[in-house]
Design a protein around this motif. Structure first.
Motif, PDB file in Angstrom:
ATOM      1  N   THR A 184       3.768   0.715   2.869  1.00 11.70           N
ATOM      2  CA  THR A 184       3.617  -0.510   3.890  1.00 11.70           C
ATOM      3  C   THR A 184       3.574  -1.893   3.029  1.00 11.70           C
ATOM      4  O   THR A 184       3.029  -1.973   1.945  1.00 11.70           O
ATOM      5  N   ARG A 219       4.048   7.185   2.505  1.00  9.46           N
ATOM      6  CA  ARG A 219       3.987   6.126   3.428  1.00  9.46           C
ATOM      7  C   ARG A 219       3.742   4.853   2.660  1.00  9.46           C
ATOM      8  O   ARG A 219       2.906   4.476   2.240  1.00  9.46           O
ATOM      9  N   ASP A 277       4.085  -6.274   9.493  1.00  7.27           N
ATOM     10  CA  ASP A 277       4.340  -5.461   8.006  1.00  7.27           C
ATOM     11  C   ASP A 277       5.335  -4.677   8.264  1.00  7.27           C
ATOM     12  O   ASP A 277       5.767  -4.147   9.452  1.00  7.27           O
ATOM     13  N   ASP A 290       0.796  -1.096   0.104  1.00 12.46           N
ATOM     14  CA  ASP A 290      -0.033   0.010   0.044  1.00 12.46           C
ATOM     15  C   ASP A 290       0.801   1.493   0.061  1.00 12.46           C
ATOM     16  O   ASP A 290       2.066   1.238   0.700  1.00 12.46           O
ATOM     17  N   VAL A 349       6.988  -0.933   7.482  1.00 10.42           N
ATOM     18  CA  VAL A 349       6.275   0.361   7.215  1.00 10.42           C
ATOM     19  C   VAL A 349       7.616   1.352   7.012  1.00 10.42           C
ATOM     20  O   VAL A 349       8.535   1.503   7.900  1.00 10.42           O
ATOM     21  N   HIS A 384       2.740  -5.336   3.298  1.00 13.93           N
ATOM     22  CA  HIS A 384       1.852  -6.718   4.048  1.00 13.93           C
ATOM     23  C   HIS A 384       2.477  -7.909   4.025  1.00 13.93           C
ATOM     24  O   HIS A 384       2.923  -8.294   2.776  1.00 13.93           O
TER      25      HIS A 384
END
Length: 235
Positions: free
Chosen positions: A141, A139, A149, A129, A151, A143
């Motif tokens: 991320t 940002r 996760d 994401d 980040v 998964h």
């Protein structure tokens, strides 16, 4: 050609508004001049840039044009090539309210955060994401299967290129392994290889060993060139 000269017949207020709008939409080059593709678009619309004010509606129309889409794709591809060549990209990680800059290193089968040493194999990534982050950052991320996760924040120009690279690696990782295993199983069921050979070949597939695609020599996974024939290693 500086922006002030291009809009030489405009008032200073119009010039400032135009410059602010073009900067907002990343349509100025590093010299402060409007993007040539955008200028070509204005010319096709019979808009006199020396007299007319640039509007949001005009920018939106340009961004929906084929030339604009091709421009964005070219920028993404250029950033991907840079990341591919350097095999690393600068990111910011947060730990106990402390922001630290570090390299995210791309390997043939995983990524590593240089500062912390944390690794994630492509095979354990589920989804990626991208959201708005701090100023000029996104940002990011990643998964994972175990919900641990990863980040971090990344320069907005590198966010989409990195996402595409990781997604390509995830797809290739899955396809290569599954496809090879299915092929081996078919060969075994057809009686073309023994059970012992089946297990031996499976072990090779699951191994982290890397072999040169040119001469077949075994090489270190992080090597840039084959030590035997000198061919560049495709990560």
């Amino acid at each position: 050609m500086e922006l002030r000269n291009i809009f030489k017949n405009s008032s200073f207020d119009t010039l400032d508004r135009n410059k602010e709008l073009l900067e907002e939409h990343d349509l100025l080059n590093i010299m402060g001049s409007p993007n040539k593709v955008f200028l070509k678009f204005l010319k096709s619309k019979n808009i006199d840039i020396n007299e007319d004010e640039i509007t949001e509606e005009l920018i939106e129309e340009f961004e929906g044009s084929v030339d604009s889409i091709n421009l964005k794709l070219a920028r993404i591809q250029r950033q991907k090539e840079i990341i591919f060549r350097e095999r690393r990209v600068w990111i910011n990680i947060k730990d106990d309210d402390k922001i630290t800059g570090t390299d995210l290193i791309l390997h043939h089968d995983r990524i590593t955060i240089d500062e912390t040493g944390r690794e994630i194999p492509y095979s354990e990534m589920i989804d990626i994401d991208i959201e708005d982050g701090s100023w000029s950052k996104k940002r990011f991320t990643i998964h994972t299967e175990d919900d641990d996760d990863m980040v971090f924040e990344i320069n907005e120009d590198n966010a989409v290129p990195l996402k595409e690279i990781l997604e390509d690696n995830i797809d290739n990782q899955d396809y290569d392994e599954i496809d090879a295993l299915l092929e081996l199983q078919n060969l075994f069921e057809e009686g073309k290889i023994s059970a012992e050979e089946l297990e031996a070949r499976k072990a090779i597939i699951y191994s982290d060993d890397v072999y040169c695609t040119n001469c077949g020599a075994k090489i270190d996974p992080d090597s840039l060139f084959c030590p035997e024939c000198g061919k560049e290693v495709l990560q």
